[in-house]
Design a protein around this motif. Structure first.
Motif, mmCIF file in Angstrom:
data_model
loop_
_atom_site.group_PDB
_atom_site.id
_atom_site.type_symbol
_atom_site.label_atom_id
_atom_site.label_comp_id
_atom_site.label_asym_id
_atom_site.label_seq_id
_atom_site.Cartn_x
_atom_site.Cartn_y
_atom_site.Cartn_z
ATOM 1 N N TRP A 88 0.780 -1.232 0.000
ATOM 2 C CA TRP A 88 0.000 0.000 0.000
ATOM 3 C C TRP A 88 0.815 1.286 0.000
ATOM 4 O O TRP A 88 0.277 2.352 0.276
ATOM 5 C CB TRP A 88 -0.972 0.021 1.192
ATOM 6 N N PHE A 89 2.108 1.204 -0.289
ATOM 7 C CA PHE A 89 2.890 2.443 -0.343
ATOM 8 C C PHE A 89 2.703 3.102 -1.709
ATOM 9 O O PHE A 89 2.793 2.427 -2.743
ATOM 10 C CB PHE A 89 4.380 2.158 -0.157
ATOM 11 N N PRO A 90 2.486 4.409 -1.776
ATOM 12 C CA PRO A 90 2.562 5.110 -3.058
ATOM 13 C C PRO A 90 4.014 5.135 -3.536
ATOM 14 O O PRO A 90 4.937 5.232 -2.711
ATOM 15 C CB PRO A 90 2.071 6.525 -2.747
ATOM 16 N N THR A 91 4.205 5.034 -4.835
ATOM 17 C CA THR A 91 5.580 4.943 -5.352
ATOM 18 C C THR A 91 5.793 5.909 -6.523
ATOM 19 O O THR A 91 4.873 6.179 -7.302
ATOM 20 C CB THR A 91 5.886 3.504 -5.849
ATOM 21 N N LEU A 92 7.025 6.383 -6.641
ATOM 22 C CA LEU A 92 7.478 7.093 -7.843
ATOM 23 C C LEU A 92 8.509 6.179 -8.501
ATOM 24 O O LEU A 92 9.535 5.848 -7.882
ATOM 25 C CB LEU A 92 8.118 8.434 -7.480
ATOM 26 N N LEU A 93 8.220 5.756 -9.719
ATOM 27 C CA LEU A 93 9.094 4.816 -10.430
ATOM 28 C C LEU A 93 9.859 5.551 -11.522
ATOM 29 O O LEU A 93 9.257 6.224 -12.359
ATOM 30 C CB LEU A 93 8.259 3.696 -11.068
ATOM 31 N N LEU A 94 11.178 5.387 -11.534
ATOM 32 C CA LEU A 94 12.012 6.107 -12.500
ATOM 33 C C LEU A 94 12.865 5.143 -13.317
ATOM 34 O O LEU A 94 13.433 4.191 -12.764
ATOM 35 C CB LEU A 94 12.941 7.076 -11.759
ATOM 36 N N ALA A 95 12.936 5.393 -14.608
ATOM 37 C CA ALA A 95 13.810 4.635 -15.527
ATOM 38 C C ALA A 95 13.647 5.279 -16.899
ATOM 39 O O ALA A 95 12.813 6.186 -17.077
ATOM 40 C CB ALA A 95 13.426 3.161 -15.587
ATOM 41 N N ARG A 96 14.426 4.798 -17.863
ATOM 42 C CA ARG A 96 14.280 5.354 -19.211
ATOM 43 C C ARG A 96 13.180 4.645 -19.990
ATOM 44 O O ARG A 96 12.495 5.233 -20.786
ATOM 45 C CB ARG A 96 15.614 5.232 -19.967
ATOM 46 N N ARG A 97 12.967 3.347 -19.738
ATOM 47 C CA ARG A 97 11.950 2.594 -20.494
ATOM 48 C C ARG A 97 10.584 2.770 -19.831
ATOM 49 O O ARG A 97 10.130 1.927 -19.057
ATOM 50 C CB ARG A 97 12.349 1.123 -20.583
ATOM 51 N N ILE A 98 9.954 3.886 -20.147
ATOM 52 C CA ILE A 98 8.687 4.244 -19.513
ATOM 53 C C ILE A 98 7.628 3.169 -19.742
ATOM 54 O O ILE A 98 6.793 2.899 -18.866
ATOM 55 C CB ILE A 98 8.220 5.635 -20.016
#
Ligand code: NDP
Length: 242
Positions: free
Chosen positions: A29-39
């Protein structure tokens, strides 16, 4: 449930350990910010309460913007997991120096950018957590790993030094040091000789850890009370010798 949970930022969430970690925090249940180049890979995860951003981690401006945007929606980043990496292996007497520079950018400069993006607000708040993913290769050397090992020894050093500097501010810093894990790592390296050697090594130890094994270790460290700082977790397959 999510409104009570803090924002978790994960770099390199499009595959391997970052992806498994994103899924585990999201299941809890944690909100997340996901980062990478392959959106497209980030979006395909289809996690609830999650923002995916196409960011090259060497671009601190894009990184800071992505974090600000997520914080507007989910409040402050209580944990960043600096996980993105690049592994280019070769004997340094022959290795193209461009490969060192690329590794230094992604494995070193980026980790600094990620830490600086959140440290001021963590200091203000006198709390929260930074988790840097290093490697067993950040503790000991391996053949043809000289430039790569240098970057991972650095991750160990900066995390421990920054932990000491921030300890009075009640900020936790954790180094995760995995051994071999089944991910996309071999796709980084251009040498077939090194890829074959690595695969033979994995076979000798009857297979390697899964990304989920490392995600569990990250989650365990994060889930301790704020006054408990697990400084380092070294985790590898039982049959991995070095
Ligand atoms: P993968 O190769 O599976 O994933 C690497 C991730 O990093 C991808 O999500 C990739 O996303 C991202 N990434 C790489 N370069 C950039 C960039 N310039 N900008 C943004 N994102 C980038 O890696 P693993 O899961 O194997 O590794 C994760 C961590 O675990 C690393 O820090 C590594 O050192 C550590 N580790 C792994 C081991 C292993 O055996 N797998 C062993 C020891 C340590 P995209 O390409 O979409 O940008």
């Amino acid at each position: 449930m999510t409104q009570n949970k803090p924002l978790i930022v994960i770099t390199g969430a499009s595959s391997g350990i970052g992806k498994a970690t994103a899924q585990l925090f999201s299941e809890n249940w944690f909100p997340t910010l996901l980062l990478a180049r392959r959106i497209e890979k980030l979006e395909a995860l289809d996690l609830k309460n999650s923002i995916s951003k196409k960011v090259d981690v060497t671009d601190s401006f894009a990184l800071n913007n992505a974090i600000s945007e997520a914080e507007e929606k989910y409040w402050k980043t209580e944990c960043i997991i600096n996980n993105a990496w690049l592994m280019l292996l070769w004997d340094i007497s022959e290795q193209n120096p461009d490969e060192w520079r690329k590794m230094f950018d992604v494995n070193i400069i980026w980790v600094l950018n990620g830490m600086q993006a959140v440290l001021p607000q963590m200091k203000k708040r006198q709390s929260w957590t930074i988790i840097n993913v290093s490697s067993v290769a950040g503790r000991k050397t391996f053949p043809n790993h000289a430039a790569y090992c240098g970057t991972k020894f650095w991750v160990h050093a900066i995390t421990e030094n920054a932990r000491e500097d921030a300890a009075n501010n009640n900020i936790r810093m954790v180094t995760i040091a995995p051994g071999a894990v089944e991910t996309e790592l071999l796709s980084h390296t251009t040498s077939n000789e090194i890829i074959d050697g690595y695969n033979a090594w994995k076979d000798d130890m009857w297979g390697v850890l899964s990304p989920e094994n490392i995600a569990n270790a990250i989650y365990y460290a994060y889930n301790q009370p704020q006054w408990v700082n697990i400084r380092e977790i070294v985790i590898a397959a039982t049959k991995q010798q070095p």
